[in-house]
Design an enzyme around this catalytic site. Sequence first.
Site, PDB file in Angstrom:
ATOM      1  N   TYR A  51      32.069 -59.918  40.826  1.00  0.00           N
ATOM      2  CA  TYR A  51      32.573 -59.077  41.919  1.00  0.00           C
ATOM      3  C   TYR A  51      33.754 -59.766  42.591  1.00  0.00           C
ATOM      4  CZ  TYR A  51      30.108 -54.770  42.834  1.00  0.00           C
ATOM      5  OH  TYR A  51      29.676 -53.481  42.776  1.00  0.00           O
ATOM      6  N   GLU A  53      36.004 -57.951  45.198  1.00  0.00           N
ATOM      7  CA  GLU A  53      36.677 -57.022  46.126  1.00  0.00           C
ATOM      8  C   GLU A  53      37.738 -57.754  46.943  1.00  0.00           C
ATOM      9  OE1 GLU A  53      33.766 -54.792  48.359  1.00  0.00           O
ATOM     10  OE2 GLU A  53      32.874 -54.085  46.498  1.00  0.00           O
ATOM     11  N   ASP A 196      54.982 -40.708  37.324  1.00  0.00           N
ATOM     12  CA  ASP A 196      53.775 -41.035  36.563  1.00  0.00           C
ATOM     13  C   ASP A 196      54.219 -41.229  35.117  1.00  0.00           C
ATOM     14  OD1 ASP A 196      51.515 -41.059  35.014  1.00  0.00           O
ATOM     15  OD2 ASP A 196      50.491 -39.457  36.105  1.00  0.00           O
ATOM     16  N   THR A 222      49.028 -45.420  33.294  1.00  0.00           N
ATOM     17  CA  THR A 222      47.857 -45.958  32.618  1.00  0.00           C
ATOM     18  C   THR A 222      48.338 -47.085  31.715  1.00  0.00           C
ATOM     19  OG1 THR A 222      48.122 -44.228  30.956  1.00  0.00           O
ATOM     20  CG2 THR A 222      46.432 -43.869  32.638  1.00  0.00           C
ATOM     21  N   LYS A 225      48.024 -46.104  26.778  1.00  0.00           N
ATOM     22  CA  LYS A 225      48.686 -45.120  25.902  1.00  0.00           C
ATOM     23  C   LYS A 225      49.772 -45.835  25.097  1.00  0.00           C
ATOM     24  CE  LYS A 225      47.387 -41.176  28.738  1.00  0.00           C
ATOM     25  NZ  LYS A 225      47.063 -41.545  30.128  1.00  0.00           N
ATOM     26  N   ARG A 231      41.908 -49.378  28.541  1.00  0.00           N
ATOM     27  CA  ARG A 231      41.884 -48.284  29.514  1.00  0.00           C
ATOM     28  C   ARG A 231      42.036 -48.906  30.899  1.00  0.00           C
ATOM     29  NH1 ARG A 231      40.694 -44.513  26.174  1.00  0.00           N
ATOM     30  NH2 ARG A 231      41.175 -42.926  27.709  1.00  0.00           N
TER      31      ARG A 231
HETATM   32  N1  DSN Z   1      44.022 -37.420  29.249  1.00  0.00           N
HETATM   33  C1  DSN Z   1      45.375 -37.909  29.146  1.00  0.00           C
HETATM   34  C2  DSN Z   1      46.090 -37.327  28.007  1.00  0.00           C
HETATM   35  O1  DSN Z   1      45.448 -37.083  27.010  1.00  0.00           O
HETATM   36  O2  DSN Z   1      47.299 -37.123  28.061  1.00  0.00           O
HETATM   37  C3  DSN Z   1      46.082 -37.739  30.403  1.00  0.00           C
HETATM   38  O3  DSN Z   1      45.304 -38.310  31.396  1.00  0.00           O
END
Ligand code: DSN
Length: 428
Positions: A51, A53, A196, A222, A225, A231
């Site tokens: 933990y 925080e 974003d 994120t 990707k 993730r």
């Molecule tokens: N779920 C993602 C995507 O597939 O583009 C976006 O959050």
Amino acid sequence: MNNIEQYDPEISQALKAEIRRQKHGLELIPSENFVSPAVMEALGSVLTNKYSEGYPGKRYYGGNVHVDEIENIARERAKKLFGVDHANVQPYSGSPANQAVCFALLDPGDTLMGLSLAFGGHMTHGLKVNFSAKYYRSVQYQTNQNGWLDYDMILDLAKKERPKLIIVGATAYPRKFDFEKFRDIARQVDAFLLADISHIAGLIIAGEHPSPVGLADVISTTTHKTLRGPRGAMILSNGNPSTPLKAVDRSRENIPTLIDRAIIPGLQGGPHNHQTAAIAIALHEAAQPEFREYGKQVTRNAKALADSLLEQGAKLITDGTDNHLMVIDVTPFDVTGKEAEIVLDSVGITVNKNMIPFDERKPFDPSGIRLGTPAITTRGMDAAAMKKIGVAIASVLKQPKNTETLDQARVMVRELTEQFPLYPELKP
Ligand code: DSN
């Protein structure tokens, strides 16, 4: 201590089946990728036990000397890679990251403006049933009939609705964003601008897409990707050094502090330290020259796949792509998006059904499918492979009930996945 196979055969079996699926299939969902063994090792490490925080040097728990070191490394790597003053690496994933930006910059009832999900946006950009429209007043912009953003239309809407926050970013937009135009629109109506970049972060690092740094007030992404990490998510910004223990005014200069305070105590508890370490490793990987080449190959492959599909008569939204993804209108093939997803899945090609601009069908069975090249490029696939994949997809969609066609596609999948192996060290 037992391993999963000995202790929990049920989970073990499903896990092994998933390893086989990933190794022997063609993963074309544009938001997915394959992390390195080092990233996976961090995710399965003892860091999950701790933990923490708070932030490095300012924790609500003892025993965080090593976690502080890891989080500091992750923050410094993110700052250097993207060229920003501040990085928060604690958001659990993309949706919580966008929630934190809204929490930091808006009051309940304030207006935000984003691209409609039905036109390629994201739920957190103002979808009616999402927090972003339940707690804020959401105004949605759309693409034009051909799937392109129309900046004059966006400006007119912004002038009419006077949003406090404008969001640029998408999950299914196959073209580049003009961040300068978005900055000008936001300035004209005195709105904050959130970029974003979840889908395109890796392409920005590779120089394949312009960066919003210096144009957007705050950037969310994120990490799993095109960036090819675990993730997770990050929020990047410029401004005064963060003072997370002190309340500050809601000004552009104070965005680093506003974001840190929105994450904790605003929204989250303990950061996922195993995820933070994995993000740090992925950022180190993304800083290497090979990653730049990877990003370039992702877009080269997307163009090659789009060209192959167009040659086979497929109808692509905006007639092509300049990033890592494309959206096919499958109605000319006389199938629905859901049918296309299912039949392609049956031959080992994973895509997802997707709305097309002005779709008359519903999200669970829309008129399109979305596909992209980040994951298959990680396997080393090239333009020649893309040509074969495009031909196979088109033939399956043209003849979804023809067993010979489906078998030919299965053979193509087997040959390509053997030629470009994934995780050879994993033997399910
Ligand atoms: N779920 C993602 C995507 O597939 O583009 C976006 O959050």
